[in-house]
Enzyme design. Structure first.
Site, PDB file in Angstrom:
ATOM      1  N   HIS A 103       0.852  -1.184   0.000  1.00  0.00           N
ATOM      2  CA  HIS A 103       0.000   0.000   0.000  1.00  0.00           C
ATOM      3  C   HIS A 103       0.892   1.240   0.000  1.00  0.00           C
ATOM      4  CE1 HIS A 103      -3.462   2.492   0.730  1.00  0.00           C
ATOM      5  NE2 HIS A 103      -2.873   3.034   1.772  1.00  0.00           N
ATOM      6  N   ASP A 159       0.599   5.274  -0.069  1.00  0.00           N
ATOM      7  CA  ASP A 159      -0.247   6.465  -0.024  1.00  0.00           C
ATOM      8  C   ASP A 159       0.242   7.467  -1.067  1.00  0.00           C
ATOM      9  OD1 ASP A 159      -2.066   5.768   2.006  1.00  0.00           O
ATOM     10  OD2 ASP A 159      -0.562   6.147   3.533  1.00  0.00           O
ATOM     11  N   ASP A 192      -7.725   1.226   2.923  1.00  0.00           N
ATOM     12  CA  ASP A 192      -7.268   2.156   3.957  1.00  0.00           C
ATOM     13  C   ASP A 192      -7.988   3.491   3.927  1.00  0.00           C
ATOM     14  OD1 ASP A 192      -5.623   2.966   6.103  1.00  0.00           O
ATOM     15  OD2 ASP A 192      -4.241   3.957   4.754  1.00  0.00           O
ATOM     16  N   HIS A 223      -7.242   9.290  -0.233  1.00  0.00           N
ATOM     17  CA  HIS A 223      -7.808   9.185   1.116  1.00  0.00           C
ATOM     18  C   HIS A 223      -6.962   9.791   2.236  1.00  0.00           C
ATOM     19  CE1 HIS A 223      -5.569   5.221   0.888  1.00  0.00           C
ATOM     20  NE2 HIS A 223      -5.122   5.714   2.030  1.00  0.00           N
TER      21      HIS A 223
END
Length: 838
Positions: A203, A205, A324, A529
């Site tokens: 993951h 970001d 997430d 997000h």
């Protein structure tokens, strides 16, 4: 570019910086001849994130926090291999999680320096490594399986025998020790054992504790490492949900720009996609916030994402992958199904602060009845390390035992990138089918969901939103980002309406498809997000606001071009007079409203106009309403306004003390209560400062009562009446509000400006209303949702702060009051009080 620079000497122990700088190292290696037949590694450890380049290509990410500190030069040095070579190391002066000063989520330290702590050429003893992994697995089994399980004792005694057999000074004893471990690992499970589907994962970001620009390099560092692992582990699969991220960044030719930076890496990724190892998942442009984007924005996320995957990899995604984000709108199942997706994976609800979500595998049903098969990895993480403890937790924690016998296990360092490691893979190879442990198979999202679909007959169904009982502050944090998102969504909507009408009327008009796609992609990027929620560092906020400025500028230009084409006949001198005003309506209903327009002397004048839905009108003689607005002041300083539809009374502090619907005579405000009451709360969460507002903040409510400028009339009636006042908020902030009532208008408008200088405070505005209902209604994407106004259960009071789009409503039979907004998302309705978080 780096290769042609002049390099100076560097030593272990040297420091480099400041934060966000990039340093390049030229590393000249000479491997001793006597290392023939040995495995040779280049070891590099520093506080920053690094990338090894060889022959002008990225070959290995180096991140101490991600347990990647070596680059394998050769697995068995041959005489024919080069013994002297030159590598380049690109060092980013930031860590895997940015450069927070004092804590991970603190603002970055601008002067932080990273230290080079190790740079070595070493022989790697793989026999010792394999032996240590064997012992680690056995000792974890002995410790974690429990005294009631005979396998724990078998593992313990096997480890003990291995120690007895193994002489650390005599490598010839290692194979016998490893054979003892292999005997344990080769004892198979029964057919009923739970199967864990392990998938590599990373993951990343798009922006969080680092700016957008750094994410490009995070992707390269992580993905080149994954590709390198795949070349030596053909069974490895890797689920990647944001391949569309890289092409979106920066210039219009983003994809060409990235291919020019990492062309070799991108070609290797495409090869492994074709082999089925590097697996695109997700279906959206970025992993967006699951609550705040509009319905149209969410459709565009899927449209742009699915189109990208189709163009680049020849297929669309069948799984929506959003592990997430801070909650999931009840509209998402319908949007997924409309975009060819019937499967959904996340794990964020494991962060719930109050209630434990009751399922890990279930059907999720949206507001229209659409259903998607949903899976939460029962280990409650998307960054597993392949340890025995995590494998056992995945089975023990599974809330749908008996209904399904398969679950996901996502392994690899995440959030700041990193991805899987060789050691994670080696651990799971030993646990692939070992008696006493669940089966662990390297799998794919499609394999997992396919078997879950076959087992789905007994699954439960969850109806409505997947509300995260945490991070409620993200509905309000960074007000300028929230405002920019809403405004830019409206601008792009309006540009598309006018451009479509222009195309329909004038075939010569060129629909601005490429410009709109570029602007949409900028907006979609900002809906990531950690950006739209405001849970990012200031550098990211500045980038986001710059993108909104660009969307506003370019959108205004495109809108002007479309209107000029659409209305060119009306805008000709012969069809125009100084008394004419062109008024456009991009909404889907006819509107009669008071507008402001330039008068003969260029002074602003008011006019009441009617414009058809999705259309325009040339207004020359505005009509007079059946009743004008009247404004009068009482002896106590309070002010009344009335327009024949509603009547309002305001006290000197701007409170609404009465709001009546004149047809029915129904009063909206309870006796003795004040609407438009500003209230200040303490905002001191347990840890996640920009993310959270805790329920105990409600105990600190302080009404705002300090008047700087009392209520006064600014427009005395006619087509519009208005009043203005100013308050002091907290110690240093000011609030100025104009309250407006227009002719024929069934609502009161509040134009509010706050100069905010408070820290750890939370400002809201409250509207107690004379309506009784056990539920309030909130606008969401393409629909609405009802939530309770009481706190009967823990599920109810955990929603003390919720999100909404443009309105929330409290109604009973025959009457109701709605609170509308143009740039806010945080809200609540408890008992009879509607509250908007500012």
């Amino acid at each position: 570019e780096a290769v042609v620079q002049e390099f100076g000497p560097a030593r272990v122990g040297d420091s480099f910086g400041p934060t966000w700088e990039t340093c390049w190292f030229k590393v000249e290696l000479s491997i001793p001849l006597e290392w023939a037949g040995r495995e040779v590694h280049f070891v590099w450890e520093s506080d920053g994130e690094g990338m090894v380049w060889r022959d002008a290509q990225p070959v290995q990410g180096l991140t101490k926090e991600g347990e990647k500190t070596s680059y394998i030069l050769t697995r068995s040095l041959k005489e024919s291999e080069p013994h002297s070579l030159t590598l380049y190391v690109e060092l980013a002066c930031n860590g895997l999680f940015g450069a927070g000063k004092g804590s991970m989520i603190a603002p970055p330290d601008p002067d932080r320096r990273v230290t080079l702590s190790k740079a070595e050429l070493v022989v790697f003893n793989r026999d010792v490594y394999e032996l240590l992994v064997d012992l680690e697995i056995l000792l974890d089994m002995a410790q974690l399986l429990g005294e009631e399980n005979q396998r724990s004792f078998q593992a313990l005694y096997t480890a003990n025998q291995m120690i007895n057999v193994c002489d650390v000074t005599d490598p010839s004893t290692f194979p016998a020790a490893r054979d003892l471990a292999a005997a344990i690992f080769s004892q198979r499970n029964g057919e009923s054992q739970h199967t864990i589907h392990a998938m590599g994962h990373c993951h990343i970001d798009s922006a969080w504790l680092w700016p957008y620009e750094e994410t490009i390099r995070k992707c390269a560092r992580s993905w080149v490492t994954v590709v390198h692992l795949m070349e030596h582990n053909p069974e490895l699969t890797f689920a990647c949900s944001q391949l569309g991220l890289i092409p979106v960044l920066w210039q219009a030719q983003q994809f060409d720009w990235v291919r020019s930076c990492y062309p070799g890496l991108y070609a290797r990724i495409r090869d492994f996609v074709a082999k089925g190892q590097f697996i695109p998942v997700g279906g959206t442009w970025v992993e967006m916030d699951g609550n705040l984007p509009s319905g149209e924005s969410m459709v565009r996320q899927f449209l742009q994402g699915q189109r990208f995957f189709q163009d680049q990899f020849g297929r669309i995604c069948s799984e929506f992958w959003l592990p997430d984000t801070f909650g999931y709108s009840a509209q998402l199942p319908q949007l997924m199904r409309g975009c060819g997706i019937q499967r959904f994976l996340t794990q964020k609800l494991s962060w719930n602060l109050v209630n434990s979500f009751p399922h890990h595998t279930f059907f999720w049903e949206g507001i229209d009845g659409s259903q998607v098969l949903t899976h939460f990895p029962p280990g409650d993480s998307y960054g597993m390390n392949g340890r025995v403890e995590e494998i056992l937790k995945t089975v023990k924690n599974n809330k749908d035992k008996g209904r399904v016998n398969h679950s996901a296990f996502l392994f690899g360092f995440g959030d700041g990138g990193g991805g899987p490691t060789q050691k994670m893979l080696d651990r799971m190879k030993r646990m692939s089918d070992t008696d006493g442990l669940p089966r662990v198979q390297i799998s794919t999202p499609d394999q997992l969901f396919s078997v879950l679909e076959k087992e789905s007959s007994q699954l439960c169904t969850w109806v409505g939103e997947l509300f995260l009982e945490l991070h409620n502050g993200t509905y309000t944090t960074q007000a300028q980002i929230k405002k920019g998102n809403r405004e830019c969504e409206r601008i792009l909507h309006d540009v598309e309406v006018f451009s479509t009408l222009a195309v329909a009327q004038d075939r010569e008009f060129q629909y601005p498809a490429s410009q709109l796609q570029q602007l949409w992609r900028l907006l979609l990027l900002n809906q990531f997000h950690d950006v739209l929620p405001g849970s990012c560092i200031q550098l990211v906020v500045e980038d986001a606001l710059q993108y909104y400025t660009e969307i506003r500028r370019a959108g205004a230009q495109l809108q002007e071009e479309a209107v000029q084409s659409l209305c060119k006949d009306l805008l000709q001198p012969e069809g125009w007079s100084t008394q004419s005003t062109l008024v456009l309506n991009t909404l889907s209903w006819e509107r009669t409203e008071v507008i402001s327009r330039p008068g003969p002397d260029r002074a602003e004048t008011l006019a009441l106009v009617t414009v058809p839905s999705m259309g325009y009108a040339l207004v020359q003689e505005p009509f007079v309403p059946p009743q004008l607005v009247t404004v009068w002041e009482q002896e106590d300083g309070s002010i009344n306004m009335e327009n024949g539809v509603i009547a309002v009374c305001l006290d000197t502090m701007g409170h609404v003390t009465s709001l009546q619907l004149l047809d029915s005579g129904r009063e909206s405000i309870p006796d003795g209560c004040y609407a438009n009451q500003f209230a200040l709360f303490d905002d001191v969460p347990l840890y996640w400062d920009a993310w959270d507002v805790m329920d105990y903040h409600l105990e600190t409510r302080k009404p705002v009562t300090t008047v700087l400028k009392p209520l006064k009339v600014t427009l005395g009636g006619g087509l519009r009446g208005s009043v203005r006042f100013s308050l002091q908020v907290g110690k240093s902030s000011t609030l100025t509000q104009e309250i407006i009532l227009d002719a024929m208008c069934p609502y009161l408008r509040f134009q509010t400006q706050v100069e905010w200088k408070e820290a750890h405070k939370f400002l809201k505005v409250e509207f107690p209303v004379q309506v009784r209902s056990t539920s309030a209604t909130y606008e969401i994407q393409f629909g609405h949702l009802q939530r309770p106004t009481h706190w009967n259960t823990s599920w109810d009071w955990a929603r003390f702060e919720v999100w909404a789009h443009k309105w929330l409503d409290l109604s009973e039979h025959g009457f109701g009051v709605a609170l509308l907004n143009d740039c806010k998302y945080g809200a609540s309705a408890h008992r009879n009080v509607l509250s908007l978080s500012l």
